[in-house]
Design a protein around this motif. Structure first.
Motif, PDB file in Angstrom:
ATOM      1  N   PHE A 241      79.837  26.884  65.777  1.00 17.03           N
ATOM      2  CA  PHE A 241      78.270  28.327  65.869  1.00 17.03           C
ATOM      3  C   PHE A 241      78.127  27.236  67.187  1.00 17.03           C
ATOM      4  CE2 PHE A 241      74.236  26.590  66.329  1.00 17.03           C
ATOM      5  CZ  PHE A 241      73.212  28.134  66.195  1.00 17.03           C
ATOM      6  N   ASP A 242      78.201  28.655  67.985  1.00 18.32           N
ATOM      7  CA  ASP A 242      77.462  28.572  69.382  1.00 18.32           C
ATOM      8  C   ASP A 242      76.433  29.143  69.468  1.00 18.32           C
ATOM      9  OD1 ASP A 242      77.131  29.042  71.561  1.00 18.32           O
ATOM     10  OD2 ASP A 242      79.176  29.739  72.209  1.00 18.32           O
ATOM     11  N   ARG A 243      75.308  28.486  69.595  1.00 17.42           N
ATOM     12  CA  ARG A 243      73.959  29.112  69.777  1.00 17.42           C
ATOM     13  C   ARG A 243      73.612  30.052  70.526  1.00 17.42           C
ATOM     14  NH1 ARG A 243      68.497  26.652  70.949  1.00 17.42           N
ATOM     15  NH2 ARG A 243      67.063  28.770  71.128  1.00 17.42           N
ATOM     16  N   ARG A 244      73.550  30.118  71.325  1.00 21.67           N
ATOM     17  CA  ARG A 244      73.637  31.392  73.138  1.00 21.67           C
ATOM     18  C   ARG A 244      72.557  31.812  73.217  1.00 21.67           C
ATOM     19  NH1 ARG A 244      79.260  34.399  73.648  1.00 21.67           N
ATOM     20  NH2 ARG A 244      81.106  33.275  72.913  1.00 21.67           N
ATOM     21  N   ASP A 245      72.169  32.691  73.105  1.00 21.03           N
ATOM     22  CA  ASP A 245      70.923  33.520  72.850  1.00 21.03           C
ATOM     23  C   ASP A 245      70.158  33.524  71.575  1.00 21.03           C
ATOM     24  OD1 ASP A 245      71.359  33.611  75.547  1.00 21.03           O
ATOM     25  OD2 ASP A 245      72.076  35.565  75.368  1.00 21.03           O
ATOM     26  N   SER A 335      79.008  26.282  75.510  1.00 20.15           N
ATOM     27  CA  SER A 335      78.342  27.345  75.039  1.00 20.15           C
ATOM     28  C   SER A 335      79.046  28.773  76.186  1.00 20.15           C
ATOM     29  CB  SER A 335      77.209  27.609  75.232  1.00 20.15           C
ATOM     30  OG  SER A 335      76.329  28.508  74.098  1.00 20.15           O
ATOM     31  N   TYR A 336      79.454  29.394  75.065  1.00 19.60           N
ATOM     32  CA  TYR A 336      80.245  30.512  75.943  1.00 19.60           C
ATOM     33  C   TYR A 336      81.613  30.498  75.985  1.00 19.60           C
ATOM     34  CZ  TYR A 336      75.504  32.939  76.189  1.00 19.60           C
ATOM     35  OH  TYR A 336      73.963  33.851  75.235  1.00 19.60           O
ATOM     36  N   MET A 337      82.214  29.118  75.907  1.00 19.21           N
ATOM     37  CA  MET A 337      83.221  29.697  77.031  1.00 19.21           C
ATOM     38  C   MET A 337      84.315  30.435  76.224  1.00 19.21           C
ATOM     39  SD  MET A 337      84.699  25.791  75.141  1.00 19.21           S
ATOM     40  CE  MET A 337      85.968  26.196  74.933  1.00 19.21           C
ATOM     41  N   ASN A 338      84.825  31.024  77.437  1.00 19.22           N
ATOM     42  CA  ASN A 338      85.887  31.916  76.736  1.00 19.22           C
ATOM     43  C   ASN A 338      87.223  31.994  77.100  1.00 19.22           C
ATOM     44  OD1 ASN A 338      86.257  32.239  79.409  1.00 19.22           O
ATOM     45  ND2 ASN A 338      84.835  33.473  80.277  1.00 19.22           N
ATOM     46  N   ALA A 339      87.580  30.805  77.156  1.00 17.65           N
ATOM     47  CA  ALA A 339      89.007  30.387  76.629  1.00 17.65           C
ATOM     48  C   ALA A 339      89.292  28.912  76.714  1.00 17.65           C
ATOM     49  CB  ALA A 339      90.102  30.294  78.389  1.00 17.65           C
ATOM     50  N   PRO A 340      89.617  27.931  75.880  1.00 18.74           N
ATOM     51  CA  PRO A 340      90.027  26.930  75.240  1.00 18.74           C
ATOM     52  C   PRO A 340      90.513  26.287  76.832  1.00 18.74           C
ATOM     53  CG  PRO A 340      91.839  28.223  74.734  1.00 18.74           C
ATOM     54  CD  PRO A 340      91.055  29.195  75.055  1.00 18.74           C
TER      55      PRO A 340
END
Ligand SMILES: *[C@@H]1O[C@H](CO)[C@@H](O)[C@H](O)[C@H]1NC(C)=O
Ligand SMILES: *[C@@H]1O[C@H](CO)[C@@H](O)[C@H](O)[C@H]1NC(C)=O
Ligand SMILES: *[C@@H]1O[C@H](CO)[C@@H](O)[C@H](O)[C@H]1NC(C)=O
Ligand SMILES: *[C@@H]1O[C@H](CO)[C@@H](O)[C@H](O)[C@H]1NC(C)=O
Length: 398
Positions: A241-245, A335-340
């Motif tokens: 889970f990543d709440r983001r917006d 949050s919003y990680m786009n790469a490991p």
């Protein structure tokens, strides 16, 4: 012209031996007509045999691919290897007496530790949903239909399906001298919690990859960590889970939560000692709160998640990450990680790593398998038991 004089020197060896055979036949035949007749019959017979063998092969390969649970996997990078014979030993509740030592021996000798420090072992747990049939506990085969994906992609891994008896023996074997752990294991009334607890105990002792039985392997485990990082990674975690917006969810306590449906670990990683201790504390707290002994506890979904499940796991993993990188203040920092990311010895995957196909958290949910996806969780969830189903469905549908 005698057939043996055919200029077939540049033909393949099969054709060559075929013409030798024909030459042999020809030598035994006196009349030209009977030679022609015999040769025609032979050629026809070999043609039929070749078609039969070829047809059989095609059918076998088709059957093999049809048995794969998720055919679309084949079009991804992992599907390129040719199907081969896979020998699998699924250990289902061995006989009580000598099995304990035998199992311990085999499980320590069989799995080579590769250079990640993460042993080549796969663990799955099947505690509930069993029926007692003539004194024998068995599982519903339909609940195990995703297991072949793990076997097919990781044929050189030791595979372990842990049922109730083997779970009991494991805890007694390795934690028998710890009365708190042993009695907590024995008294825990909720099978979802038991399964949670057992996975941490197993990974802490044995290491390897734990994954729920309703997960589908999408990439061989050997490819989970890039080669240049392998000697540094001792724990692989993914996000669920990543709440983001998006909105905060009633049942989810963190803005970014780690999943514990799949975990890869080196044995003895410090996160497990912390997790086991967190579980013991949380269960004491719940007992005190509800003023009932552990064996009578009927935890809510949220209480399960915050004692043995992903909320507790997130607290503990994040605490470990903060030890490695004190600039991390809260899970939201991931949050919003786009790469490991490699933080200390923990490799943190993006949402797609273990959590693709969800309708939230930036998860890829368009029917494709994104390149970052290692595992697909089907959220069948029912196996988690009476008090556990809800978080699964809410996690897949906000
Ligand atoms: C269970 O046991 C009964 C009698 O002991 C026998 O008739 C029956 O076939 C058994 N069922 C299975 C599935 O083995
Ligand atoms: C989760 O569990 C921890 C440890 O038992 C406790 O301190 C915390 O208050 C709990 N959170 C919620 C929301 O229940
Ligand atoms: C973590 O988030 C806080 C605010 O939520 C921010 O102040 C801090 O700089 C972040 N740390 C990192 C490492 O991103
Ligand atoms: C599990 O979930 C998947 C995807 O949501 C579904 O296709 C499958 O039929 C389910 N299996 C069972 C046994 O419920």
């Amino acid at each position: 012209m005698p057939v043996s004089e055919h200029p077939g020197s540049n033909a393949p060896s099969l054709a060559h031996s075929f013409s030798s055979l024909r030459a042999l036949l020809a030598a035994h035949s006196t009349r030209r007509q009977s030679r022609v007749y015999a040769l025609s019959c032979l050629a026809l017979g070999m043609l039929v045999a070749a078609l039969w063998v070829y047809g059989g092969l095609v059918r076998d390969v088709t059957d093999f691919t049809r048995t794969l649970p998720h055919p679309q996997v084949q079009s991804s990078t992992v599907g390129q290897s040719k199907p081969s014979v896979i020998t699998v030993t699924v250990t289902a509740t061995p006989s009580p007496t000598p099995a304990l030592d035998a199992w311990r021996h085999s499980s320590h000798s069989a799995a080579a530790i590769d250079n990640t420090g993460i042993p080549r072992k796969i663990w799955q747990i099947m505690l509930p949903k069993r029926v007692l049939q003539n004194q024998t506990w068995i599982s519903d085969p339909a609940k195990l239909k995703d297991i072949p994906s793990w076997l097919a992609l990781n044929p050189d891994y030791e595979y372990n399906l842990i049922g109730q008896d083997r779970g009991d023996r494991f805890v007694r074997q390795y934690f028998g001298d710890n009365p708190r752990i042993l009695s907590t294991w024995e008294k825990m009334p909720n099978v979802g919690q038991k399964s949670d607890f057992l996975r941490y105990l197993i990974l802490s002792v044995e290491g390897g990859v734990y994954s729920d039985t309703d997960t589908v392997a999408l990439k061989p485990i050997d490819f989970w960590v890039p080669p240049h990082l392998k000697d540094r990674v001792r724990l692989v975690v993914g996000l669920e889970f990543d709440r983001r917006d998006g909105p905060m969810w009633a049942d989810i306590l963190h803005e970014v939560q780690f999943c514990q449906w799949t975990i890869a670990a080196a044995p003895g990683h410090p996160v497990f000692k912390k997790m086991i201790s967190r579980i013991l504390t949380s269960l004491d707290d719940l007992s005190a709160l509800h003023q009932v002994p552990l064996e009578s506890l009927k935890p809510t979904s949220k209480e399960v998640m915050n004692s043995t499940g992903p909320a507790a796991w997130t607290d503990v993993v994040f605490e470990q990450l903060q030890e490695y990188d004190p600039s991390l203040l809260e899970p939201k920092n991931l949050s919003y990680m786009n790469a490991p990311r490699l933080i200390g010895d923990i490799y943190v995957l993006t949402i797609d790593g273990f959590g693709m196909g969800q309708k939230h958290s930036g998860s890829t949910n368009d029917g494709t398998i994104p390149p970052a996806a290692l595992v697909k969780h089907n959220f069948n969830g029912s196996w988690r038991g009476n008090k556990r189903g809800r978080d699964e469905s809410s996690a897949s549908e906000p």
